[in-house]
Enzyme design. Sequence first.
Site, PDB file in Angstrom:
ATOM      1  N   ASP A   1       0.838  -1.202   0.000  1.00 50.05           N
ATOM      2  CA  ASP A   1       0.000   0.000   0.000  1.00 50.05           C
ATOM      3  C   ASP A   1       0.874   1.255   0.000  1.00 50.05           C
ATOM      4  OD1 ASP A   1      -2.493  -1.611   0.464  1.00 50.05           O
ATOM      5  OD2 ASP A   1      -1.398  -2.097   2.279  1.00 50.05           O
TER       6      ASP A   1
ATOM      7  N   HIS B   1      -4.601  -3.482   6.332  1.00 44.84           N
ATOM      8  CA  HIS B   1      -4.416  -3.723   4.894  1.00 44.84           C
ATOM      9  C   HIS B   1      -5.776  -4.150   4.340  1.00 44.84           C
ATOM     10  CE1 HIS B   1      -2.918  -4.978   1.055  1.00 44.84           C
ATOM     11  NE2 HIS B   1      -3.304  -6.215   1.251  1.00 44.84           N
TER      12      HIS B   1
HETATM   13  P1  NAD Z   1      -1.922 -18.490  -4.461  1.00 46.50           P
HETATM   14  O1  NAD Z   1      -3.234 -19.176  -4.333  1.00 46.50           O
HETATM   15  O2  NAD Z   1      -1.304 -18.328  -5.801  1.00 46.50           O
HETATM   16  O3  NAD Z   1      -0.852 -19.220  -3.548  1.00 46.50           O
HETATM   17  C1  NAD Z   1      -1.103 -19.526  -2.217  1.00 46.50           C
HETATM   18  C2  NAD Z   1      -0.315 -20.766  -1.893  1.00 46.50           C
HETATM   19  O4  NAD Z   1      -0.476 -21.005  -0.508  1.00 46.50           O
HETATM   20  C3  NAD Z   1      -0.800 -22.008  -2.630  1.00 46.50           C
HETATM   21  O5  NAD Z   1       0.299 -22.700  -3.230  1.00 46.50           O
HETATM   22  C4  NAD Z   1      -1.449 -22.826  -1.544  1.00 46.50           C
HETATM   23  O6  NAD Z   1      -1.364 -24.227  -1.747  1.00 46.50           O
HETATM   24  C5  NAD Z   1      -0.602 -22.387  -0.330  1.00 46.50           C
HETATM   25  N1  NAD Z   1      -1.208 -22.688   0.952  1.00 46.50           N
HETATM   26  C6  NAD Z   1      -2.520 -22.700   1.307  1.00 46.50           C
HETATM   27  N2  NAD Z   1      -2.668 -23.085   2.575  1.00 46.50           N
HETATM   28  C7  NAD Z   1      -1.418 -23.287   3.060  1.00 46.50           C
HETATM   29  C8  NAD Z   1      -0.899 -23.712   4.310  1.00 46.50           C
HETATM   30  N3  NAD Z   1      -1.711 -24.018   5.335  1.00 46.50           N
HETATM   31  N4  NAD Z   1       0.445 -23.818   4.447  1.00 46.50           N
HETATM   32  C9  NAD Z   1       1.265 -23.538   3.425  1.00 46.50           C
HETATM   33  N5  NAD Z   1       0.839 -23.162   2.211  1.00 46.50           N
HETATM   34  C10 NAD Z   1      -0.476 -23.033   2.036  1.00 46.50           C
HETATM   35  O7  NAD Z   1      -2.086 -17.081  -3.711  1.00 46.50           O
HETATM   36  P2  NAD Z   1      -1.125 -15.810  -3.796  1.00 46.50           P
HETATM   37  O8  NAD Z   1      -1.592 -14.935  -4.902  1.00 46.50           O
HETATM   38  O9  NAD Z   1       0.292 -16.244  -3.744  1.00 46.50           O
HETATM   39  O10 NAD Z   1      -1.548 -15.050  -2.444  1.00 46.50           O
HETATM   40  C11 NAD Z   1      -1.252 -15.580  -1.186  1.00 46.50           C
HETATM   41  C12 NAD Z   1      -1.880 -14.725  -0.090  1.00 46.50           C
HETATM   42  O11 NAD Z   1      -1.297 -13.434  -0.072  1.00 46.50           O
HETATM   43  C13 NAD Z   1      -3.381 -14.500  -0.259  1.00 46.50           C
HETATM   44  O12 NAD Z   1      -4.019 -14.581   1.009  1.00 46.50           O
HETATM   45  C14 NAD Z   1      -3.456 -13.069  -0.789  1.00 46.50           C
HETATM   46  O13 NAD Z   1      -4.700 -12.476  -0.512  1.00 46.50           O
HETATM   47  C15 NAD Z   1      -2.337 -12.439   0.008  1.00 46.50           C
HETATM   48  N6  NAD Z   1      -1.819 -11.167  -0.490  1.00 46.50           N
HETATM   49  C16 NAD Z   1      -1.485 -10.218   0.437  1.00 46.50           C
HETATM   50  C17 NAD Z   1      -0.959  -9.004   0.038  1.00 46.50           C
HETATM   51  C18 NAD Z   1      -0.603  -7.927   1.051  1.00 46.50           C
HETATM   52  O14 NAD Z   1      -0.305  -6.802   0.614  1.00 46.50           O
HETATM   53  N7  NAD Z   1      -0.597  -8.172   2.340  1.00 46.50           N
HETATM   54  C19 NAD Z   1      -0.757  -8.755  -1.313  1.00 46.50           C
HETATM   55  C20 NAD Z   1      -1.087  -9.741  -2.248  1.00 46.50           C
HETATM   56  C21 NAD Z   1      -1.635 -10.945  -1.809  1.00 46.50           C
HETATM   57  C1  LMR Z   2      -3.547  -6.646  -2.637  1.00 49.83           C
HETATM   58  O1  LMR Z   2      -3.620  -5.630  -1.958  1.00 49.83           O
HETATM   59  O2  LMR Z   2      -3.290  -6.607  -3.861  1.00 49.83           O
HETATM   60  C2  LMR Z   2      -3.722  -7.993  -1.981  1.00 49.83           C
HETATM   61  O3  LMR Z   2      -4.033  -7.856  -0.618  1.00 49.83           O
HETATM   62  C3  LMR Z   2      -4.663  -8.871  -2.682  1.00 49.83           C
HETATM   63  C4  LMR Z   2      -6.088  -8.429  -2.464  1.00 49.83           C
HETATM   64  O4  LMR Z   2      -6.904  -9.285  -2.101  1.00 49.83           O
HETATM   65  O5  LMR Z   2      -6.375  -7.251  -2.664  1.00 49.83           O
END
Ligand code: NAD
Ligand code: LMR
Length: 333
Positions: A161, A189
């Site tokens: 952000d 967030h």
């Molecule tokens: P994705 O689905 O591509 O990958 C997630 C991975 O986590 C998968 O491989 C899945 O099998 C694995 N997983 C699920 N449960 C698990 C567990 N108990 N232990 C270990 N691994 C596990 O998703 P992504 O796009 O990589 O996003 C991951 C997370 O990050 C999501 O919750 C998304 O919303 C979050 N995210 C946060 C931010 C932020 O700014 N804080 C930004 C982007 C995404």
């Molecule tokens: C983001 O900010 O891009 C991530 O937290 C993914 C989402 O769910 O918005």
Amino acid sequence: MAAKEPLRVCVTGAAGQIGYSLLFQLAEGNVFGRDQPLILQLLDITPCLPALNGVVMELQDCALPLIRDVIGTADPLVAFKDIDAAFLVGAMPRREGMERKDLLAANVKIFKEQGDALDKVAKKTVKVLVVGNPANTNALICSKYAPSIPKENFSAMTRLDQNRAQAQVAAKLGVPNGSVRGCIIWGNHSSTQFPDVSHAEAEVDGRWVPVPEAVNDQQFLRGEFITTVQKRGAAIIAARKLSSAMSAAKAACDHMHDWFAGTPAGRFVSMAVFSDGSYKTPEGIMYSFPVTIENGQWKIVQGLAIDDFAREKMDATAKELCEEREEAIAACA
Ligand code: NAD
Ligand code: LMR
């Protein structure tokens, strides 16, 4: 000079899309330094082990000089064993039309289990960055179930952000991204976060000036700018049909880099950390504050002026975090 001892770094969700972008940056040395050997301990769930194995093979095939070992596992006790740093990414991402807190019931239990495992086998000095959503509340739960690790060692990511806010201001002013500094993200967030540029500066014509002065458009800064940053994650999901990954991985690297390396004198970054009541926020929630970092320890920047507009926004996002905390505690009971 003798080579440094390797750091053990865990990435969860390592077979996922953020993992794929993050691992290369990490393995190249962008986070812990180009002279810091690494042992990567990668966690995913059992059905994803074949894909994780592919990622492990690719990391081996990069033949990167810093990598001493890469371990792929579905067992948190193996993944967290003796680690110095953890990127907790593994969790379900949201889809179009969802808020991040809609993931709470599904994801919070992952962080309860992982807190418990970190407590058992990680170093007590481990630094834990939670990326999986809802990141602030997941970090809170993770720490709650890892009582032997100091609370200060847990944080959640709002750096994406912050980077978004910086890029929006730079675009508005027509200056390079590096010519904007000091954007703050307060709170969650989520779409209640408060991106605040009232303490930010921009370099215009060779001179650093306050962003409100440089932009000179209060309506934009209090309106479109804030909603663009608040809703950027949703805009990316609508466009990609997948949540942000490249920018999220970059932000995770920025966050962990600064936590280990520290912030330059007079500069701060935003991190969601345990609230100690600073800026009249409720204690004990994971609230994003501006922090300075020295010797691996963050400190909330004190004394920034908060006007009525900011106060209202900071309270609204705090209220949401308190509600999420109640819901998460109930889901883990
Ligand atoms: P994705 O689905 O591509 O990958 C997630 C991975 O986590 C998968 O491989 C899945 O099998 C694995 N997983 C699920 N449960 C698990 C567990 N108990 N232990 C270990 N691994 C596990 O998703 P992504 O796009 O990589 O996003 C991951 C997370 O990050 C999501 O919750 C998304 O919303 C979050 N995210 C946060 C931010 C932020 O700014 N804080 C930004 C982007 C995404
Ligand atoms: C983001 O900010 O891009 C991530 O937290 C993914 C989402 O769910 O918005």
